[in-house]
Scaffold this motif. Sequence first.
Motif, PDB file in Angstrom:
ATOM      1  N   ILE A 185     -20.968  -2.681 -11.753  1.00 21.69           N
ATOM      2  CA  ILE A 185     -20.028  -2.535 -12.870  1.00 21.69           C
ATOM      3  C   ILE A 185     -18.776  -3.334 -12.527  1.00 21.69           C
ATOM      4  O   ILE A 185     -18.223  -3.193 -11.434  1.00 21.69           O
ATOM      5  N   TYR A 222     -27.010  -2.423 -10.426  1.00 21.56           N
ATOM      6  CA  TYR A 222     -26.119  -3.115 -11.356  1.00 21.56           C
ATOM      7  C   TYR A 222     -24.690  -2.906 -10.895  1.00 21.56           C
ATOM      8  O   TYR A 222     -24.279  -1.776 -10.634  1.00 21.56           O
ATOM      9  N   ILE A 241     -26.022   4.236 -18.779  1.00 19.43           N
ATOM     10  CA  ILE A 241     -27.146   3.643 -18.050  1.00 19.43           C
ATOM     11  C   ILE A 241     -28.435   4.291 -18.554  1.00 19.43           C
ATOM     12  O   ILE A 241     -28.560   5.512 -18.544  1.00 19.43           O
ATOM     13  N   VAL A 265     -19.830   3.890 -19.088  1.00 22.67           N
ATOM     14  CA  VAL A 265     -20.942   2.942 -19.117  1.00 22.67           C
ATOM     15  C   VAL A 265     -22.218   3.774 -19.185  1.00 22.67           C
ATOM     16  O   VAL A 265     -22.473   4.597 -18.308  1.00 22.67           O
ATOM     17  N   GLU A 321     -19.757  -4.460 -19.628  1.00 20.33           N
ATOM     18  CA  GLU A 321     -20.829  -3.934 -20.481  1.00 20.33           C
ATOM     19  C   GLU A 321     -20.710  -2.425 -20.554  1.00 20.33           C
ATOM     20  O   GLU A 321     -20.507  -1.777 -19.538  1.00 20.33           O
ATOM     21  N   THR A 322     -20.867  -1.865 -21.758  1.00 17.16           N
ATOM     22  CA  THR A 322     -20.775  -0.401 -21.903  1.00 17.16           C
ATOM     23  C   THR A 322     -22.144   0.252 -21.940  1.00 17.16           C
ATOM     24  O   THR A 322     -22.249   1.473 -21.873  1.00 17.16           O
ATOM     25  N   THR A 323     -23.206  -0.561 -22.037  1.00 15.32           N
ATOM     26  CA  THR A 323     -24.557  -0.016 -21.926  1.00 15.32           C
ATOM     27  C   THR A 323     -25.376  -0.963 -21.075  1.00 15.32           C
ATOM     28  O   THR A 323     -25.176  -2.182 -21.114  1.00 15.32           O
ATOM     29  N   LYS A 324     -26.267  -0.407 -20.287  1.00 10.03           N
ATOM     30  CA  LYS A 324     -27.103  -1.227 -19.412  1.00 10.03           C
ATOM     31  C   LYS A 324     -28.429  -0.507 -19.225  1.00 10.03           C
ATOM     32  O   LYS A 324     -28.460   0.700 -19.016  1.00 10.03           O
ATOM     33  N   THR A 325     -29.519  -1.264 -19.312  1.00  7.62           N
ATOM     34  CA  THR A 325     -30.851  -0.710 -19.060  1.00  7.62           C
ATOM     35  C   THR A 325     -31.341  -1.246 -17.724  1.00  7.62           C
ATOM     36  O   THR A 325     -31.295  -2.462 -17.483  1.00  7.62           O
ATOM     37  N   LEU A 326     -31.748  -0.345 -16.848  1.00  6.14           N
ATOM     38  CA  LEU A 326     -32.221  -0.711 -15.511  1.00  6.14           C
ATOM     39  C   LEU A 326     -33.581  -0.085 -15.263  1.00  6.14           C
ATOM     40  O   LEU A 326     -33.846   1.021 -15.727  1.00  6.14           O
TER      41      LEU A 326
END
Length: 96
Positions: free
Chosen positions: A24, A22, A81, A79, A11-16
């Motif tokens: 990678i 998370y 975040i 990535v 995944e190149t974008t992630k919302t936490l």
Amino acid sequence: MTEPTSVNVTETTKTLSVGETYQIKASVSPAEASQEVTYTSGNTTVASVSSAGLVTAKAAGTTAITVASKVKTSVKKTVTITVPAPAAEPDPTGGE
């Protein structure tokens, strides 16, 4: 030794949320190249990243985690975040 040509991440974008982690998952192409990568956070106030690629969200904001080939640092992937501001909840400490 085969030179790495690209770093791939799931995944190149992630919302936490603050406090969430998370992992990678990164791989290097071609498969014969060294699979060793380094992880760097652009803003450790927002999120930190371990040498194994475990991201920990620390505060609201956005930061880029750079995943780079250890043998050829110009081969990398970013990535993004995003840590949204927490929903306005009553402050248990009674304010600032």
